[in-house]
Every structure is written in structure tokens, then in C-alpha cells.
Scaffold this motif. Structure first.
Motif, PDB file in Angstrom:
ATOM      1  N   GLY A  15     -33.413 -40.135  80.592  1.00 19.30           N
ATOM      2  CA  GLY A  15     -32.248 -40.528  79.823  1.00 19.30           C
ATOM      3  C   GLY A  15     -32.552 -41.597  78.787  1.00 19.30           C
ATOM      4  N   GLY A  16     -33.813 -42.022  78.729  1.00 17.90           N
ATOM      5  CA  GLY A  16     -34.210 -43.017  77.742  1.00 17.90           C
ATOM      6  C   GLY A  16     -33.871 -44.442  78.107  1.00 17.90           C
ATOM      7  N   GLN A  17     -33.450 -44.676  79.350  1.00 14.28           N
ATOM      8  CA  GLN A  17     -33.113 -46.032  79.776  1.00 14.28           C
ATOM      9  C   GLN A  17     -34.356 -46.853  80.104  1.00 14.28           C
ATOM     10  OE1 GLN A  17     -30.358 -45.489  83.034  1.00 14.28           O
ATOM     11  NE2 GLN A  17     -29.090 -44.085  81.841  1.00 14.28           N
ATOM     12  N   LEU A  18     -35.469 -46.162  80.329  1.00 17.51           N
ATOM     13  CA  LEU A  18     -36.747 -46.842  80.546  1.00 17.51           C
ATOM     14  C   LEU A  18     -37.670 -46.449  79.390  1.00 17.51           C
ATOM     15  CD1 LEU A  18     -37.257 -46.288  84.390  1.00 17.51           C
ATOM     16  CD2 LEU A  18     -36.595 -48.394  83.251  1.00 17.51           C
ATOM     17  N   ASP A  19     -38.116 -47.433  78.653  1.00 21.64           N
ATOM     18  CA  ASP A  19     -38.931 -47.175  77.470  1.00 21.64           C
ATOM     19  C   ASP A  19     -40.399 -46.960  77.837  1.00 21.64           C
ATOM     20  OD1 ASP A  19     -36.762 -47.529  75.719  1.00 21.64           O
ATOM     21  OD2 ASP A  19     -37.030 -49.709  75.767  1.00 21.64           O
ATOM     22  N   VAL A 115     -28.330 -33.497  76.500  1.00 19.99           N
ATOM     23  CA  VAL A 115     -29.780 -33.487  76.312  1.00 19.99           C
ATOM     24  C   VAL A 115     -30.489 -33.366  77.646  1.00 19.99           C
ATOM     25  CG1 VAL A 115     -31.772 -34.859  75.581  1.00 19.99           C
ATOM     26  CG2 VAL A 115     -29.732 -34.754  74.141  1.00 19.99           C
ATOM     27  N   GLN A 116     -30.022 -34.127  78.640  1.00 21.18           N
ATOM     28  CA  GLN A 116     -30.655 -34.062  79.960  1.00 21.18           C
ATOM     29  C   GLN A 116     -30.514 -32.669  80.561  1.00 21.18           C
ATOM     30  OE1 GLN A 116     -29.789 -37.231  82.719  1.00 21.18           O
ATOM     31  NE2 GLN A 116     -29.836 -38.793  81.126  1.00 21.18           N
ATOM     32  N   GLY A 117     -29.359 -32.037  80.362  1.00 21.36           N
ATOM     33  CA  GLY A 117     -29.152 -30.691  80.879  1.00 21.36           C
ATOM     34  C   GLY A 117     -30.047 -29.681  80.197  1.00 21.36           C
ATOM     35  N   ILE A 118     -30.230 -29.830  78.883  1.00 19.46           N
ATOM     36  CA  ILE A 118     -31.115 -28.939  78.135  1.00 19.46           C
ATOM     37  C   ILE A 118     -32.542 -29.078  78.625  1.00 19.46           C
ATOM     38  CG2 ILE A 118     -32.163 -28.547  75.866  1.00 19.46           C
ATOM     39  CD1 ILE A 118     -29.413 -29.254  74.641  1.00 19.46           C
ATOM     40  N   VAL A 119     -32.996 -30.327  78.770  1.00 13.88           N
ATOM     41  CA  VAL A 119     -34.363 -30.576  79.235  1.00 13.88           C
ATOM     42  C   VAL A 119     -34.560 -30.038  80.645  1.00 13.88           C
ATOM     43  CG1 VAL A 119     -36.023 -32.365  79.857  1.00 13.88           C
ATOM     44  CG2 VAL A 119     -34.729 -32.564  77.738  1.00 13.88           C
ATOM     45  N   ARG A 120     -33.596 -30.306  81.516  1.00 13.01           N
ATOM     46  CA  ARG A 120     -33.713 -29.889  82.916  1.00 13.01           C
ATOM     47  C   ARG A 120     -33.791 -28.362  83.034  1.00 13.01           C
ATOM     48  NH1 ARG A 120     -29.350 -31.978  84.444  1.00 13.01           N
ATOM     49  NH2 ARG A 120     -30.188 -34.046  84.870  1.00 13.01           N
ATOM     50  N   CYS A 152     -42.225 -34.713  77.022  1.00 13.00           N
ATOM     51  CA  CYS A 152     -42.345 -34.021  75.735  1.00 13.00           C
ATOM     52  C   CYS A 152     -41.026 -33.375  75.340  1.00 13.00           C
ATOM     53  CB  CYS A 152     -43.440 -32.963  75.800  1.00 13.00           C
ATOM     54  SG  CYS A 152     -45.112 -33.625  75.742  1.00 13.00           S
ATOM     55  N   MET A 153     -40.350 -32.768  76.291  1.00 12.45           N
ATOM     56  CA  MET A 153     -39.095 -32.099  75.986  1.00 12.45           C
ATOM     57  C   MET A 153     -38.008 -33.093  75.615  1.00 12.45           C
ATOM     58  SD  MET A 153     -39.084 -29.033  78.791  1.00 12.45           S
ATOM     59  CE  MET A 153     -40.370 -27.789  78.784  1.00 12.45           C
ATOM     60  N   VAL A 154     -38.038 -34.281  76.232  1.00  9.78           N
ATOM     61  CA  VAL A 154     -37.078 -35.327  75.865  1.00  9.78           C
ATOM     62  C   VAL A 154     -37.295 -35.733  74.415  1.00  9.78           C
ATOM     63  CG1 VAL A 154     -36.414 -37.726  76.247  1.00  9.78           C
ATOM     64  CG2 VAL A 154     -36.734 -36.212  78.192  1.00  9.78           C
TER      65      VAL A 154
END
Length: 212
Positions: A15-19, A115-120, A152-154
Motif C-alpha cells: 500500500g506504499g505505507q512503508l518506503d 490498486v491493491q486489488g489489481i496487484v493482488r 514491481c506490480m505496485v
């Protein structure tokens, strides 16, 4: 409990919360999720094994910062494993049912703009072919790179490098060739799909490095 902590950390990374380069300390992780330090350590170890975290000797785990070379190596590895998987399934007429489910979940995630659903669901689609082989050893090899594939997908989705509708169409072409028993077409469609993804991600990394 280990699974819950592992899933929570995974969602924060994806989710991008950890860089990239952010460190995950075992005690801080234990305190954050209200679990014992051994439980936190086990969850972190699992994510290191999957590639979502990296840890060098005597260092705490951290979120990896992938390079262009990392991306190339990852996609070469994926193509080798996945290409053999789709060919075998096509030749043996083995329908990867989980891939069809992933196609529907991908479409739903696109509608929701998740985005998370697409990646998953993207990961689930590709995973389905390797899992359908029924080989624990091959699956362990694939599991060892799947975390970096997530990363990579994120990048691909958060930076809008490749439209999800293009991905969905290519997924359907791969799946259709497999269930039709056409191994050569399945491999060709898969190679085109993975090469396209690799190229847009590597191009993004080059542009990012140049702008620094």
C-alpha cells in the motif's frame, strides 16, 4: 498470529505505507501489533523468504529498493518458470481454474479502482499456472521471487505505467491459449506480456535515476 502479522506488514508494503529502505525492527514490530518478539521475527522472516523484505548478515530487515538490474533478473526468472508452466498445462489439458477466478477478481478491482486489488489479482493469475503444476519444489522456487514481483506490480500500477485493461486482455489471451491446449501460443503470449511489463518498469527506473 504469525499469518496475521505477516499479512498486515505485506499490506503496508504494497500500500506504499512503508518506503523502500525502511527498516523493520523486530521489537518495534512486536509492539506495533501487540505480539511477542518471536512472533514478529517469524513474520518478518517469512516476508524475507518471499522477497518482500531483505536482510543482510547481522542487520534488521528492510523494504528493498529494486534496481533496473533486479527487475531484469526477476522477469527472466519468472519467464523461465511460468513459460514451462503454461506449456505443460496446455499440453496436458489441465485447466488452471484459479486463473479464471483471478481474471474476474482483476476486473472487479479495476471497476473499484483498487490498486491493491489489481496487484493482488494480477499475482494470483500468474501464481495459478505454477501452482496447478502440483510440484511443491517448483512452487517453492516461485514463492522465493513472488514478493519482488509484487513490488514491481505496485510500481507499474501506482505510476500508471501499463493500463489495467491492457493487462486484463493479455491475461485472457494467455489463459485462452492454455485451455485450448495451444502451448506455443500460450508461451508466446506470456513472453510478450512479461516483456512489456519489464520494459515499462525498467524505463521508469531509468527515468527516475536520471531525475535524481
Amino acid at each position: 498470529m504469525i499469518d496475521a502479522v505477516c499479512d498486515a506488514i505485506r499490506e503496508r508494503i504494497l500500500g506504499g505505507q512503508l518506503d523502500p529502505e525502511e527498516v523493520l525492527y523486530e521489537q518495534a514490530t512486536a509492539d506495533l501489533y501487540g505480539v511477542s518478539r518471536p512472533t514478529a521475527k517469524a513474520a518478518i522472516d517469512r516476508l524475507v523468504s518471499s522477497g518482500l523484505l531483505r536482510r543482510s548478515a547481522n542487520k534488521s530487515a528492510r523494504v528493498p529498493r529494486l534496481t533496473e538490474e533486479d527487475v531484469h533478473d526477476l522477469y527472466v526468472s519468472r519467464l523461465m518458470l511460468e513459460s514451462q508452466a503454461v506449456a505443460h498445462l496446455a499440453e496436458q489439458r489441465l485447466d488452471p481454474v484459479a486463473a479464471k477466478k483471478a481474471l474476474a477478481e482483476f476486473d472487479q478491482a479495476v471497476k473499484e479502482g483498487s490498486v491493491q486489488g489489481i496487484v493482488r489479482s494480477d499475482i494470483a493469475f500468474h501464481y495459478a499456472f505454477v501452482e496447478r503444476l502440483g510440484s511443491p519444489r517448483v512452487l517453492r522456487m516461485y514463492d522465493s521471487i513472488i514478493g519482488e514481483a509484487h513490488l514491481c506490480m505496485v510500481v507499474k500500477q501506482t505510476h500508471h505505467l501499463l493500463g489495467p485493461r491492457v493487462i486484463a486482455r493479455e491475461h485472457r489471451e494467455i489463459y485462452g491459449a492454455v485451455v485450448a491446449g495451444d502451448a506455443a501460443t500460450a508461451q508466446a503470449k506470456l513472453a510478450k506480456h512479461l516483456n512489456r511489463s519489464e520494459n515499462v518498469i525498467r524505463s521508469h527506473f531509468r527515468e527516475t535515476d536520471t531525475s535524481r
